[in-house]
Design an enzyme around this catalytic site. Structure first.
Site, PDB file in Angstrom:
ATOM      1  N   ASP A 109       0.803  -1.217   0.000  1.00  0.00           N
ATOM      2  CA  ASP A 109       0.000   0.000   0.000  1.00  0.00           C
ATOM      3  C   ASP A 109       0.842   1.276   0.000  1.00  0.00           C
ATOM      4  OD1 ASP A 109      -1.965  -1.870   0.323  1.00  0.00           O
ATOM      5  OD2 ASP A 109      -2.924  -0.875   2.032  1.00  0.00           O
ATOM      6  N   ASP A 110       0.176   2.348  -0.372  1.00  0.00           N
ATOM      7  CA  ASP A 110       0.626   3.748  -0.199  1.00  0.00           C
ATOM      8  C   ASP A 110       1.679   4.212  -1.202  1.00  0.00           C
ATOM      9  OD1 ASP A 110      -1.016   3.432   1.961  1.00  0.00           O
ATOM     10  OD2 ASP A 110       0.495   3.833   3.496  1.00  0.00           O
ATOM     11  N   HIS A 159      -5.966   3.059  -3.895  1.00  0.00           N
ATOM     12  CA  HIS A 159      -5.911   3.277  -2.441  1.00  0.00           C
ATOM     13  C   HIS A 159      -6.290   4.732  -2.125  1.00  0.00           C
ATOM     14  CE1 HIS A 159      -4.958   2.055   1.556  1.00  0.00           C
ATOM     15  NE2 HIS A 159      -3.828   2.712   1.678  1.00  0.00           N
ATOM     16  N   HIS A 163      -5.196   9.348   0.679  1.00  0.00           N
ATOM     17  CA  HIS A 163      -5.159   8.565   1.920  1.00  0.00           C
ATOM     18  C   HIS A 163      -5.987   9.162   3.056  1.00  0.00           C
ATOM     19  CE1 HIS A 163      -3.431   5.667   4.809  1.00  0.00           C
ATOM     20  NE2 HIS A 163      -3.143   4.971   3.723  1.00  0.00           N
ATOM     21  N   HIS A 250       3.741  -2.277   3.150  1.00  0.00           N
ATOM     22  CA  HIS A 250       3.827  -0.926   2.576  1.00  0.00           C
ATOM     23  C   HIS A 250       5.174  -0.753   1.884  1.00  0.00           C
ATOM     24  CE1 HIS A 250       0.794  -0.786   5.733  1.00  0.00           C
ATOM     25  NE2 HIS A 250       0.230   0.207   5.048  1.00  0.00           N
TER      26      HIS A 250
HETATM   27 NI    NI Z   1      -2.582   3.056   3.407  1.00  0.00          NI
END
Ligand code: NI
Length: 296
Positions: A109-110, A159, A163, A250
């Site tokens: 993620d991210d 995503h 955020h 991540h």
């Molecule tokens: Ni995230």
């Protein structure tokens, strides 16, 4: 009439315009000859126009299946998986039937971030696909990395744009965070993300109803962002993983990327096949506005 070339050491040197014409002619000749060189598209427009010329994918393909334990290789024919938003990635995944084998999906993620290319190298080395839940705002910062993900057969997920926790936003803001992110990713990748992961896993019925792709959560949280320890990341993942798991990590943290080679090694040793999220649910109902934390 001005001379369009000049002589150097008795050799006629063509002018730039003649060189350009000669080069153009050569390129055209190569194209007409049906050469199979695939030029890597540098822009979205180029990629889309290139896709038009890619041959249609056959309904099935032959893959080599390796039995590492006994050192044998066999060929078998399997149905082709057609990507919903574009042509097949050039990298072909090993054929896996998650009904018969233990499957697990690595998700990151991210990103993309500064360590993502290193992670892609590691995944390539291990011949393993992953699913990346990208922030829409990060995609245009790392266009080549995003395009490499697609080219190498990884799955792109959404995503959100920036955020934010979707449960704190109005319906209009939720749509903005989700849809504008998808547009940004598609603009860079040439293919739209077909699953979504809400930041912090924060969702409710209102949020779900605004999202027309499956919402993919996780059942193994490595807490990599918190402890930033590669050994702990591997330990937690291996303690909690089971058949059908979705592992959360991540790729914006160097410690998480460092954990990956060892984690893959251990998962493979335990007999897990590493697949993308879409592959994990390939034979399951996998619908928009519904949440999924693992293959059940
Ligand atoms: Ni995230």
């Amino acid at each position: 009439m001005a001379l369009s070339g000049f002589k150097r050491n008795g050799v006629y040197m063509p002018s730039r315009s003649r060189l350009t014409a000669a080069l153009s002619f050569s390129v055209c000749a190569l194209l007409l000859a049906g050469c199979s060189i695939v030029l890597e598209p540098t822009s979205n427009v180029a990629k889309q126009s290139l896709n038009q010329w890619l041959p249609a994918q056959p309904a099935q393909r032959t893959v080599d299946t390796q039995n590492v334990a006994v050192g044998t290789t066999a060929s078998k024919t399997v149905p082709n998986v057609v990507a919903p938003n574009g042509p097949l990635p050039l990298f072909q995944h090993p054929d896996v039937d998650c009904n018969k084998e233990k499957c697990v999906a690595l998700t990151f993620d991210d990103g993309p971030g500064r360590y993502t290319e290193r992670l892609l190298n590691q995944l390539k080395e291990a011949n393993v696909p992953a699913t990346f839940y990208l922030l829409g705002q990060n995609a245009p910062i790392y266009p080549k990395t995003v395009q490499r993900m697609v080219r190498e057969g990884h799955q792109l997920g959404n995503h959100t744009l920036s955020h934010k926790s979707l449960t704190t936003l109005s319906k209009t803001q939720v749509s903005h965070e989700v849809q504008d992110s998808a547009k940004k990713i598609k603009k860079v990748a040439g293919t739209a993300p077909d699953t979504m992961r809400p930041p912090y896993g924060a969702r409710n019925k209102d949020v779900d109803s605004r999202i027309d792709v499956p919402l993919v959560l996780w059942d193994v949280d490595t807490l990599d962002w918190q402890h930033r320890d590669p050994k702990k990341t591997v330990k937690i993942a291996m303690n909690e993983v089971s058949d059908g798991s979705i592992i959360l990590m991540h790729d914006i943290h160097e410690s998480s990327v460092k954990a990956v080679p060892n984690l893959i090694k251990k998962l493979k040793k335990k007999g897990y096949k590493l697949v993308t999220v879409n592959e994990l649910f390939a034979d399951k109902k996998f619908e928009g506005s519904k949440t999924y934390a693992r293959r059940t």
